[in-house]
Write a protein that holds these residues in place. Structure first.
Motif, short mmCIF file in Angstrom:
data_model
loop_
_atom_site.label_atom_id
_atom_site.label_comp_id
_atom_site.label_asym_id
_atom_site.label_seq_id
_atom_site.Cartn_x
_atom_site.Cartn_y
_atom_site.Cartn_z
N ASN A 1 -11.80 -37.18 -33.58
CA ASN A 1 -10.89 -36.87 -32.28
C ASN A 1 -9.46 -37.03 -32.77
N ILE A 2 -9.02 -36.39 -33.89
CA ILE A 2 -7.72 -35.89 -34.21
C ILE A 2 -7.64 -34.52 -34.01
N VAL A 3 -6.77 -34.10 -32.83
CA VAL A 3 -6.84 -32.74 -32.45
C VAL A 3 -5.46 -32.00 -32.31
N SER A 4 -5.36 -31.01 -32.57
CA SER A 4 -4.13 -30.34 -32.59
C SER A 4 -3.60 -29.81 -31.18
N VAL A 5 -2.42 -29.92 -30.86
CA VAL A 5 -2.02 -29.47 -29.32
C VAL A 5 -1.01 -28.55 -29.34
N ASN A 6 -0.93 -27.42 -28.59
CA ASN A 6 0.00 -26.40 -28.80
C ASN A 6 1.42 -26.88 -28.14
N ALA A 7 2.27 -27.34 -28.99
CA ALA A 7 3.44 -28.23 -28.35
C ALA A 7 4.47 -27.12 -27.53
N ALA A 8 4.42 -25.96 -27.79
CA ALA A 8 5.00 -25.05 -27.01
C ALA A 8 4.87 -25.20 -25.61
N THR A 9 3.54 -25.62 -25.14
CA THR A 9 3.20 -25.48 -23.71
C THR A 9 4.00 -26.84 -22.99
N LEU A 10 4.50 -27.75 -23.76
CA LEU A 10 4.98 -28.85 -23.39
C LEU A 10 6.48 -28.82 -23.37
N ILE A 11 7.14 -28.01 -23.62
CA ILE A 11 8.75 -27.90 -23.89
C ILE A 11 9.30 -28.01 -22.46
N ALA A 12 8.94 -27.45 -21.55
CA ALA A 12 9.82 -27.46 -20.28
C ALA A 12 8.99 -28.04 -19.38
N GLY A 13 8.57 -29.29 -19.40
CA GLY A 13 7.99 -30.26 -18.71
C GLY A 13 6.25 -29.62 -18.32
N LEU A 14 5.63 -30.46 -17.58
CA LEU A 14 4.35 -30.14 -17.36
C LEU A 14 4.08 -28.91 -16.60
N SER A 15 3.58 -28.02 -17.43
CA SER A 15 3.65 -26.51 -17.02
C SER A 15 2.13 -26.15 -16.67
N LEU A 16 2.07 -24.77 -16.39
CA LEU A 16 0.53 -24.17 -15.99
C LEU A 16 0.09 -24.14 -17.33
N GLY A 17 0.67 -23.76 -18.60
CA GLY A 17 0.23 -23.66 -19.86
C GLY A 17 -0.06 -24.92 -20.23
N ALA A 18 0.62 -26.13 -20.05
CA ALA A 18 -0.05 -27.34 -20.33
C ALA A 18 -1.41 -27.82 -19.61
N LEU A 19 -1.63 -27.26 -18.46
CA LEU A 19 -2.85 -27.40 -17.73
C LEU A 19 -3.98 -26.86 -18.41
N ALA A 20 -3.46 -25.52 -18.84
CA ALA A 20 -4.64 -24.83 -19.56
C ALA A 20 -4.86 -25.70 -21.15
N GLU A 21 -3.68 -26.08 -21.42
CA GLU A 21 -4.15 -26.78 -22.58
C GLU A 21 -4.93 -28.26 -22.60
N ALA A 22 -4.65 -28.78 -21.47
CA ALA A 22 -5.38 -29.95 -21.23
C ALA A 22 -6.90 -29.79 -20.82
N GLU A 23 -7.21 -28.45 -20.06
CA GLU A 23 -8.33 -27.93 -20.05
C GLU A 23 -9.35 -27.63 -21.38
N ARG A 24 -8.46 -27.14 -22.22
CA ARG A 24 -8.97 -26.71 -23.61
C ARG A 24 -9.54 -28.13 -24.29
N LEU A 25 -8.38 -29.22 -24.13
CA LEU A 25 -8.53 -30.50 -24.95
C LEU A 25 -9.65 -31.09 -24.32
N ALA A 26 -9.81 -31.30 -23.03
CA ALA A 26 -11.03 -31.91 -22.46
C ALA A 26 -12.43 -31.25 -22.75
N ASP A 27 -12.42 -29.89 -22.90
CA ASP A 27 -13.77 -29.48 -23.24
C ASP A 27 -13.99 -29.70 -24.71
N ARG A 28 -12.85 -29.89 -25.69
CA ARG A 28 -12.94 -30.24 -26.82
C ARG A 28 -13.28 -31.65 -27.17
N LEU A 29 -12.83 -32.59 -26.41
CA LEU A 29 -12.78 -33.67 -26.69
C LEU A 29 -14.08 -34.48 -25.94
#
Lengths: 295, 256, 346
Positions: free
Chosen positions: A266-294
């Motif tokens: 459960n040590i996973v990488s996150v694309n930090a670029a999606t988190l630069i400007a606050g909680l974005s749509l990209g961050a939501l997509a990243e959360a979905e990807r992580l949820a599937d992974r975790l």
């Protein structure tokens, strides 16, 4: 250069005729459809976005073509290059005015102050959106932004979509909140963990986790401290979308393999670029990807 | 009789140690005093006290019957100049610019400043390199440029000025040494400057100075006319070397 | 040295022309393409309340509200940095001294870092210049006090060492601040250290104008005494100068000048070091000439550097401190190589 005979030539000529006929028909069709679209949203704006989050929203609202210039973090999100305005806190007033924008969209952090007052003086509308820390705030931003660019209907669609995605995300979350940490690997300078008021924390909330860090901002943390807290899940921010930061961190700190997160993979990488400007749509997509992974 | 400079019960201590003790000494206008003495006798300390750089622990120094401390800085500078032994100047001033700095306490109009600068540079035999960089000059040349600066500084004094010279001939060649002492003597006798010069050469002191102050171990060992003071016996007592006394064809005494 | 006489005769018209060119370029260039002549007429209109310019109101805002104040700011900050540099070099009798030596830059940096990291963004816009100014002044006064003996004499050597020590300390605190700073504060801090004329408010503009004019007058009044100080402190005292008072006044004036410059525009390097050095090398060290000519040259150079900063990556802009360092550092090396022969004899 290949030799072309007459037959070939004639064929090409006919082909061209058909093509041009087809083209004109298509153009006619397109212009019809555009004019019908234009009825709903008649204004073509010259938009300037100096916030990555807002740029993402504009793209999802289908207004990407109207963006004439953007700040440096937005550039990577845009499908094609527009004029680069640099860092959103050192904007050049004249650089903005020269673009004759209909609307300048930025976060509450955009600046410097004199540039903003110069824009106001030149009667250029400015929309400053708070950097969102939750999906609720993101939706508020979408509504605010859409109302200024006549995209209310697409905004409603987008919001519905977000709600739907949030619900399906919630379903995936485990009942018991796993403890989590969001780390930025800053190389020689060690590790930095996301505190309460960071986008990293927002991501943890979205994933239904419990942030082990209770203070605000990014603070450094030693591997030893990390092992002592022993979180269930370790998120590692990666500067690029190659997503190899978790692997690299474990390589450098093999001890982490023996932690709870390490044992359970459960040590996973996150694309930090999606988190630069606050909680974005990209961050939501990243959360979905992580949820599937975790989960 | 008005004196230019009077030392009264002067006692100078530095770091709690008494360095110089002078009961009474005075300089009259137009007098050329040579200060002699072995190293460490207190000559330089004496100069530092006169220029108020060091405060005497007791006693007083009067410049024209007024305590040096009670003079305004600017007025004192117009009446009291000191030629330093060496210069710290590293900036690329020309020689004439260095001389012009001497006019700092004065308020001379530009044309007068230019003519006065030229006058004193010619007097000190430095006008020929007025435009050269001060830092490019030889030690002796620098010393003379500095002398021109000091002389310009006191040139507008209302009362006969006092000029202190700290080893003015140390870097000069023989011809320039005599030329310089001749000039100083002339200034004291014709323009009534009071000159107090630390010298090393006893014969030059005898030849040019009106009076000698002989310092030894922080005390005024003797003061008076050169011929009376500079005898083989006193020299032997102060420096530990017994010289031979000769009389030149012109009738001057020489110690060798 | 006949070439120096020639240089001295030509210096005023040459540098004056350079300044005028700098002002005109600054007013007529920028990301927005506007007629140069109309741009200048707009400024004329604004100053003399005429209506000659044929630009649109929108374009007039660009000229009158953006370029004109920025031109003035570059002018005053450039002049301020250059004269403060000239005075510091004279005061320390060291042609390579920089106002940073008395701790004013490091103190200002500390103030700015505290303001940027501790205060929230919306407040730090106003807090940063104030904190930078206060930090600069307090630090330089502290350095000055450290260098004072019980008899009230100031040792230049101890002053230098105290400056180094204080800079090391503030460096450590700034390091700590960057350690606890979030990404945005970190970036703000870095950019602040590179200096920019972009963020100054009208108040800072008028403050730097006032400070620049006051210092020009005051320094000029001290010019002869500064010349005397170059001979050595004892010599200056013998020339009737109260050297302690002079040093105190000059250090405080310089701390205020640099403090205001830094708080208006962040840290802009090399103007204060290179400009007076250049003038001194070509025209001699006489402060009566050095100070006004340094002011003109500093103003002209900063104007030109700022034009480059604005145009280079338009519509984005570079921090001007980056441009001055980029041009200043190699130029300084060039000067040193040119003068190596002569400097080594000093």
């Amino acid at each position: 250069m290949p030799v072309t005979n007459d037959k070939n030539m004639a064929f090409i000529m006919i082909n061209k005729k058909i093509a041009s006929l087809l083209c004109s028909f298509l153009v006619l069709l397109l212009s019809f459809s555009i004019s019908s679209l234009a009825l709903a949203e008649p204004i073509n704006h010259r938009l300037v976005s100096v916030d990555g989050n807002a740029t993402e929203i504009l793209l999802r609202l289908g207004l990407g073509k109207q963006i004439v210039a953007a700040d440096i973090t937005s550039q990577a999100l845009l499908p094609e290059q527009v004029e680069n305005l640099g860092y959103h806190r050192t904007l050049s007033a004249e650089g903005l005015l020269q673009l004759h924008p209909d609307l300048v969209i930025g976060s509450n952090h955009m600046g410097p102050e004199p540039t903003i007052s110069a824009l106001k003086k030149a009667n250029i509308p400015i929309l400053q959106l708070h950097s969102p820390t939750s999906l609720k705030q993101l939706e508020i931003n979408i509504v605010k932004l859409a109302s200024r660019v006549n995209a209310d209907s697409s905004a409603q669609k987008l919001i519905k979509q977000i709600d739907k995605r949030q619900k399906s995300l919630l379903k995936k979350l485990p009942e018991k909140k796993p403890s989590m940490v969001f780390l930025l690997d800053i190389g020689e300078r060690g590790l930095s963990q996301a505190g309460t008021d960071t986008t990293g924390d927002s991501l943890i909330q979205l994933l239904g986790g419990k942030n082990i860090s209770q203070f605000s901002g990014y603070k450094s943390i030693s591997v030893e401290a990390l092992l002592a807290v022993n979180p269930d899940i370790i998120l590692v921010g990666s500067r690029s979308d190659s997503l190899d930061s978790a692997k690299k961190l474990v390589e450098r700190q093999p001890l982490l393999q023996h932690s709870k997160a390490g044992k359970n993979n459960n040590i996973v990488s996150v694309n930090a670029a999606t988190l630069i400007a606050g909680l974005s749509l990209g961050a939501l997509a990243e959360a979905e990807r992580l949820a599937d992974r975790l989960y | 009789m008005m004196t230019s400079l009077t030392l009264q019960h002067l006692n100078i201590a530095h770091d709690g140690r008494s360095i110089l003790n002078i009961e009474h000494a005075e300089v009259e206008p137009g007098e050329f005093i040579a200060v002699l003495g072995p190293n460490g006798a207190g000559k330089t300390s004496l100069f530092r006290a006169i220029t108020t750089e060091w405060k005497p622990s007791s006693g007083s120094i009067f410049l024209h019957d007024k305590n040096v401390d009670n003079w305004s800085r600017r007025e004192r500078a117009k009446h009291l100049g000191i030629l330093p032994q060496a210069s710290q100047l590293t900036f690329p001033f020309s020689a004439s610019e260095v001389v012009e700095i001497g006019a700092t306490p004065l308020s001379l109009p530009t044309d007068e400043l230019v003519s006065q600068t030229r006058f004193w540079m010619e007097k000190t035999d430095t006008w020929q390199f007025a435009d050269r960089l001060f830092t490019s000059l030889s030690g002796g040349e620098r010393q003379r440029v500095q002398l021109a600066r000091i002389l310009l500084q006191v040139s507008q004094a209302k009362k006969p000025p006092v000029v202190l010279l700290d080893e003015p001939t140390s870097a000069q060649d023989l011809g320039q040494q005599h030329h310089l002492l001749q000039l100083v003597r002339q200034l004291s006798h014709e323009a009534h400057f009071s000159i107090v010069a630390i010298l090393h050469d006893l014969n030059q002191a005898t030849r040019y100075a009106d009076k000698i102050w002989l310092l030894n171990q922080g005390k005024m060992y003797a003061q008076g006319l050169p011929q009376e003071i500079l005898t083989p016996d006193t020299v032997s007592a102060v420096w530990g070397y017994l010289p031979e006394k000769l009389v030149t064809q012109a009738g001057n005494n020489v110690l060798i | 040295m006949p070439y120096q006489t020639l240089f001295r005769k030509l210096a005023w018209p040459f540098l004056g022309t350079l300044l005028v060119i700098g002002i005109i370029l600054s007013l007529t260039s920028g990301p927005m393409k506007l007629s140069g002549w109309q741009s200048l007429l707009t400024v004329w209109d604004g100053v003399f309340h005429t209506e000659l310019s044929r630009l649109s109101d929108y374009e007039k805002v660009v000229i009158w509200d953006l370029r004109w104040p920025r031109t003035l700011l570059a002018l005053f900050i450039g002049a301020l940095l250059a004269i403060c540099g000239a005075v510091t070099q004279g005061l320390f009798r060291n042609p390579l001294a920089d106002p940073g030596i008395i701790g004013v830059s490091s103190g200002a940096g500390l103030g700015a870092a505290l303001a940027i990291v501790i205060f929230p963004v919306s407040f730090s816009v106003f807090a940063t210049p104030v904190a930078a100014f206060v930090g600069g002044l307090v630090t330089s006064l502290l350095v000055y006090r450290l260098a004072q003996s019980s008899q009230g004499n100031t040792s230049v050597l101890i002053l230098l060492l105290a400056g180094v020590a204080v800079a090391a300390f503030t460096g450590a605190v700034i390091g700590f601040m960057t350690f606890i700073a979030n990404d945005q504060a970190l970036r703000d801090l870095t950019l602040w250290g590179m200096g920019s004329l972009n963020g100054a408010t009208p108040f800072m503009l008028w403050l730097s104008a006032l400070c620049c004019l006051c210092l020009l007058v005051f320094y000029q009044y001290c010019a002869k005494a500064l010349n005397a100080l170059l001979l050595g402190e004892a010599e200056a005292a013998h020339l009737g100068i109260d050297t302690e008072r002079l040093k105190r006044q000059l250090i405080i004036a310089t701390a205020i000048g640099i403090g205001i410059a830094v708080s208006a525009s962040g840290i802009i390097g090399f103007i204060s070091l290179v400009v007076p050095h250049l003038i001194r090398m070509t025209l001699g060290p006489d402060h009566q000439r050095l100070l006004p000519l340094s002011a003109i040259t500093g103003a002209a150079l900063l104007l030109l550097a700022d034009v480059a900063a604005r145009v280079w990556l338009a519509p984005a802009e570079l921090p001007v401190g980056l441009v001055t360092a980029l041009i200043g550092a190699p130029f300084f090396v060039f000067l040193l190589l040119q003068q190596r022969q002569r400097l080594s004899t000093l």
